[in-house]
Design a protein around this motif. Structure first.
Motif, PDB file in Angstrom:
ATOM      1  N   PHE A 104      -4.834  -5.431  -2.543  1.00 27.35           N
ATOM      2  CA  PHE A 104      -3.787  -4.717  -3.294  1.00 27.35           C
ATOM      3  C   PHE A 104      -2.568  -4.625  -2.400  1.00 27.35           C
ATOM      4  CE2 PHE A 104      -7.277  -1.548  -2.196  1.00 27.35           C
ATOM      5  CZ  PHE A 104      -6.843  -1.296  -0.896  1.00 27.35           C
ATOM      6  N   GLY A 105      -1.425  -4.267  -3.006  1.00 22.31           N
ATOM      7  CA  GLY A 105      -0.291  -3.834  -2.196  1.00 22.31           C
ATOM      8  C   GLY A 105      -0.577  -2.418  -1.725  1.00 22.31           C
ATOM      9  N   ARG A 106       0.334  -1.846  -0.973  1.00 23.04           N
ATOM     10  CA  ARG A 106       0.078  -0.511  -0.435  1.00 23.04           C
ATOM     11  C   ARG A 106       1.157   0.462  -0.896  1.00 23.04           C
ATOM     12  NH1 ARG A 106      -4.018  -1.293   3.158  1.00 23.04           N
ATOM     13  NH2 ARG A 106      -3.887   0.846   3.897  1.00 23.04           N
ATOM     14  N   THR A 107       0.907   1.732  -0.671  1.00 27.77           N
ATOM     15  CA  THR A 107       1.914   2.724  -1.060  1.00 27.77           C
ATOM     16  C   THR A 107       3.222   2.414  -0.348  1.00 27.77           C
ATOM     17  OG1 THR A 107       1.174   4.177   0.721  1.00 27.77           O
ATOM     18  CG2 THR A 107       0.228   4.559  -1.473  1.00 27.77           C
ATOM     19  N   LEU A 108       4.322   2.562  -1.064  1.00 30.22           N
ATOM     20  CA  LEU A 108       5.621   2.390  -0.412  1.00 30.22           C
ATOM     21  C   LEU A 108       5.872   3.562   0.527  1.00 30.22           C
ATOM     22  CD1 LEU A 108       7.725   1.166  -3.472  1.00 30.22           C
ATOM     23  CD2 LEU A 108       6.883  -0.190  -1.551  1.00 30.22           C
TER      24      LEU A 108
END
Lengths: 516, 465
Positions: free
Chosen positions: B365-369
């Motif tokens: 997944f991408g990660r929290t900004l």
């Protein structure tokens, strides 16, 4: 008094590995006597050791403490059951933050409760923050219908499907019940999942800093994986809930003084008293310890012990363990051996070698991290790829086994690569040091002193390895192959060369990899 | 392509059901079954070679720091959202400008990726933006209203890794899309017991079929049984052969013996093909990733010896779960990716296969900004790249969000972004390139119809030449 072969077969099921001394002990105590002795041994503990070393800033992995326990502690039966329970009540380091001592606390808790009541295991598991994190009932909030937000259903589903009752209603002998039209009967539907999801609301990180009287702590209390979750009443669903088999919990409005934990206890009882638990859990334990395809009679006898330990107690793990290990199908190989037994788990084949040959290091450490066994064997303690464990209990390998209608879960992780790399892993630990420091003072080495004493006598050597590694089950043809190999070893082979080669060959042999 | 399409027409669901029903523990017999059921013939020379390489950045790459918007307004919003995780603008490696609708936008790469930047600017590499697992097209209103059907175990590693590899996020399954593709394409390869799906990272869901498992190799080739070929100990191989060659009345013992024996033999076959192949001369980094990608290159070099016309390779690079130390650790790991992937590209040039091999990245997944003070936490949509001469490179595919402010229209909280592109659409184009016929795509990617009209004229992303 059992024969050495019978004792060795029994210990193959009841321990993570047994040396000659263990076999003698089981012979003299008798199988049931040995179990009773083991019930009295105090549980060994691993998590404090990991915590202590890590708190001192040392590099110390959870497996280091585990290996020390396996190779030095006396609670052999408890360890074996604890490992089996990690494959039923699965949490995995793969999917959880890096919390090594807390993972071992969970493992220790399984061991501590292994000779207690099954109901207490289910409770510990349900309130563990590791389970809560892994199966997402940690910080699970009551419904806010105005926002169309509903409780997380993950744990509600898995506690039923995997931890307690399974998907289908079972007879006490483990066969599936059928309705009047001959159809199998599901144990629960989605509405049941939604009701149980509402039960498991309000839980969040516990620990000394979490104050359930402070609403903000539900979301904000620091992550704590070493203490059971706590329950925040205002985040718990207070309406009545429909449990299985016609049971209900009352609305909090109708039950003054009722608290969220009461809902959870009622739901755990509802599952605990479900008639499926005995045959469902019993079969899983039989599969881990004895055979992949137990007869209905075997499952039924274990389920009966779960139902009643003889003193009208349900869920007594001691009674269940005895029923599994002392059953005629466990103690003696069946008359028809063509379909019986199980493939040993690849990781436990490795552990068995280490324990059978009393692995030790020169500097007294037990630094084995097992980072490589995941790749070479597809298996490592407390690192299943999902809550479904390393393999499924009903996995049927395509081909002859499926055609014979047989389950063989362990084959699910045996690939074209690990079929070879696991054997190389065993061979390397036999021929040299293993662990994190394989060439240094921390190298773990197997002790072959008993074998070296008979290395000049092939029949004696083969007989000894047969007993220790295959509980006397090496076939005549296998022994002939081993004798020929011994005879064909090069001139000048040392006793060590001969012993190591013979151990490697026995470890590869199907008679050792599969217990009939 | 027409030959392949014709063959694949036979590779329908019926054939696979047949396969499953009569499958056996060995890949060998599976292939026989496929060949019989599918009517496939031996591969003909005209079909060429294609390999798809999946580089899985395990743990969840913080990919909004891999590909960063540099247009001043967009960068300001990026910097505000990321706080102490924001990269300095002056260090970013500017990408050659995009044409068309995105001409007003500009992007930069993480400073550790100079070779990746060059490959992009040379038209060999592209980015796929804000891509992730979706059960159906999803927006924030649907998600907040709990109407949207969401991937099981959203934000969890195990589930998202599984979903990226199965492309079926509404169930938990162990059969991956390359495994399903192989059930259709495997018969293009020589029937020698070696799966077209080759893994440098052991068992994985991506390449597992219903009865087909990936063929696992190491950076040095297949794993041989230690001591099996030792000329000083001939007794050992003889004894192993005898132990595994006996007939065992017990079916479990027989299955174990057969699988072990076949694995030892295929390893010998594979390694022989590997050793007779031209040795890849390109220097690779000595890192684990570098060695693995060198292994892929050497495996591809052995394709003719193996009789392989289609292959997938799987390489997992671990350690991307940067809850802390994201800035320092990711910089070192991206540098490794940069050097290793560039070496792989050079090696493909050496083999004359730059137009026949596509490499793509994937990640949990991408990660929290937003920052947690030290790093970032599990997110959802993220950015990936594809490399290969068979695609129109030097572009951004999908839609890079133009507003990375916290609370933007895709933000489910803390800057976890709802993907604007499904992995299904991304993989569909890769599968079509590999040779899966349009008619077989739903068997490989069962959810594709929710994201892409296979009967329409448009390609899912349009990156193929």
């Amino acid at each position: 008094m059992p024969t050495k072969q019978t004792a060795a077969r029994f210990l193959m099921q009841a321990t993570l590995g047994a040396g000659s001394g263990d076999i003698e002990r089981a012979c003299s105590a008798g199988l049931e006597g040995w179990i009773e002795e083991q019930f009295q041994v105090a549980p060994s503990v691993t998590h404090e050791e990991v915590h202590r070393h890590r708190a001192a800033g040392e590099h110390y992995e959870m497996h280091h403490a585990w290996w020390r326990q396996v190779l030095t502690a006396d609670d052999l039966l408890r360890q074996r059951i604890a490992v089996a329970l990690t494959e039923v009540f699965v949490v995995s380091e793969m999917s959880i933050e890096f919390v090594p001592w807390e993972m071992m606390k969970y493992y220790d808790d399984l061991g501590r409760l292994a000779f207690g009541n099954w109901r207490d295991i289910l409770r510990m598991v349900s309130l563990s923050p590791l389970t809560g994190y892994y199966l997402s009932h940690l910080r699970n909030r009551k419904a806010y219908p105005a926002l169309q937000r509903y409780p997380d259903e993950n744990y509600a589903r898995e506690i039923m499907q995997l931890f307690s009752i399974g998907l289908w209603e079972l007879e006490q002998d483990g066969t599936r019940r059928r309705d009047a039209e001959g159809r199998e009967i599901p144990t629960y539907g989605n509405a049941d999942v939604m009701n149980f999801a509402r039960v498991f609301t309000g839980l969040a990180y516990g620990g000394p800093l979490a104050d359930t009287s402070r609403p903000a702590d539900f979301m904000d209390a620091p992550a704590d994986f070493g203490n059971p979750m706590k329950l925040w009443e205002e985040e718990h669903d207070r309406d009545a809930k429909r449990l299985l088999r016609g049971f209900r919990t009352p609305s909090f409005a109708d039950a003054p003084g009722r608290r969220g934990i009461d809902d959870i206890e009622d739901a755990l009882d509802n599952l605990f008293y479900h008639p499926n638990v005995g045959p469902f859990f019993g079969r899983l334990l039989i599969q881990r310890l004895v055979t992949s395809n137990p007869s209905a009679g075997f499952v039924g006898r274990v389920a009966a012990a779960f139902e009643n330990n003889g003193r009208a107690v349900r869920g007594d793990m001691k009674a269940v363990i005895k029923a599994v290990l002392l059953d005629e199908e466990a103690v003696n190989p069946p008359a028809d051996r063509s379909r019986s037994g199980r493939l040993h788990e690849p990781y436990l084949r490795y552990v068995r070698l280490a324990r059978t040959f009393n692995a030790r290091s020169a500097d007294g450490s037990f630094r084995v991290s097992d980072h490589d066994t995941l790749e070479s064997m597809n298996q490592i303690l407390l690192n299943a790829p999902s809550v479904f464990n390393f393999f499924l209990p009903d996995y049927r390998p395509p081909g002859a086994l499926a055609e014979a209608g047989l389950c063989a879960p362990e084959f699910q992780i045996m690939t074209s690569s690990t079929a070879v790399t696991s054997l190389n892993h065993y061979a390397r630990m036999v021929s040299g040091g293993f662990g994190d420091d394989p060439a240094g003072p921390g190298a773990m080495r197997l002790d072959f002193s008993e074998e070296l004493a008979v290395a000049g006598d092939p029949d004696a050597l083969i007989g000894l390895l047969d007993l220790k590694l295959a509980c006397g089950a090496l076939g005549e043809e296998t022994r002939a192959v081993l004798r020929a190999a011994y005879a064909e070893m090069p001139e000048g082979s040392t006793a060590e060369d001969r012993v190591r080669a013979m151990v490697q060959l026995v470890a590869i042999s199907p008679d050792c990899a599969v217990m009939e | 392509m027409s030959n392949i399409d014709k063959m694949e027409g036979a590779g329908n669901a019926g054939e696979q059901a047949n396969c499953e029903g009569v499958g056996s523990t060995t890949v060998n017999s599976l292939l026989l079954n496929l060949a019989v059921a599918g009517g496939a013939s031996a591969p003909s020379p005209g079909r060429g070679y294609k390999a798809l390489v999946c580089l899985f950045l395990d743990g969840g790459n913080d990919s909004f720091n891999m590909l960063v918007p540099t247009e001043p307004g967009e960068f300001a919003r990026y910097r505000a959202a990321r706080g102490d995780l924001a990269l300095p603008r002056e260090g970013l490696l500017g990408l050659r400008g995009a044409a068309g609708a995105d001409a007003a936008r500009s992007f930069g790469l993480h400073p550790s990726l100079p070779r990746v930047r060059d490959l992009h600017d040379q038209g060999r590499l592209s980015f796929v933006c804000n891509v992730g697992t979706l059960v159906e097209p999803t927006d924030l209103a649907g998600l907040n209203g709990a109407r949207a059907r969401l991937p099981l175990g959203l934000y969890s590693h195990a589930d998202q890794v599984m979903h990226w590899q199965t492309s079926i996020p509404d169930s938990r399954a162990s059969v991956g899309w390359a495994g399903r593709a192989a059930e259709i394409l495997q018969s293009m390869n020589r029937d020698n017991g070696i799966s077209m799906n080759v893994s440098l990272s052991g068992t994985n869901v991506f390449q597992s079929g219903r009865s087909l498992v990936p063929y696992s190799i190491t950076p040095d080739g297949a794993a041989l049984l230690d001591g099996y070929s030792d000329p000083a100990r001939p007794f050992f191989a003889k004894a192993v052969d005898s132990l595994l060659g006996q007939r065992y009345p017990n079916v479990l013992k027989q299955a174990y013996a057969g699988l072990t024996r076949d694995s030892i033999k295929s390893a010998g076959y594979f390694l022989d093909a590997w050793r007779r192949a031209p040795r890849v001369a390109t220097a690779f980094p000595g890192t684990r990733l570098g060695k693995s990608l060198r292994g892929v290159a050497q495996g591809i070099a052995a394709r003719d010896n193996l009789g392989a016309r289609r292959q997938t390779y799987f390489v997992k690079a671990p350690g991307w779960d940067h809850h802390d130390e994201v800035l320092a650790s990711q910089a070192a790991m991206l540098a490794d990716v940069d050097a290793s992937v560039a070496a792989f590209w050079t090696a493909m040039g050496e083999l004359g296969l730059q137009d026949d091999v596509l490499l793509f990245t994937a990640s949990d997944f991408g990660r929290t900004l937003s920052s947690n003070g030290k790093g970032s936490d599990h997110g959802w949509g993220g950015n990936q790249f594809i490399l290969g001469g068979a695609h129109r490179g030097g572009r951004l595919y999908g839609s890079y969000p133009d507003d990375l402010s916290l609370g933007n229209g895709l933000d489910t909280g803390r800057g976890r972004l709802i993907p604007t592109l499904s992995v299904d659409a991304f993989f569909c184009e890769l599968a079509l390139w590999l040779g899966v016929g349009k008619g077989d795509i739903p068997a490989v990617l069962p959810n594709i119809g929710r994201f892409h009209d296979l009967n329409g004229a448009a390609a899912p992303l349009g990156f193929l030449n």
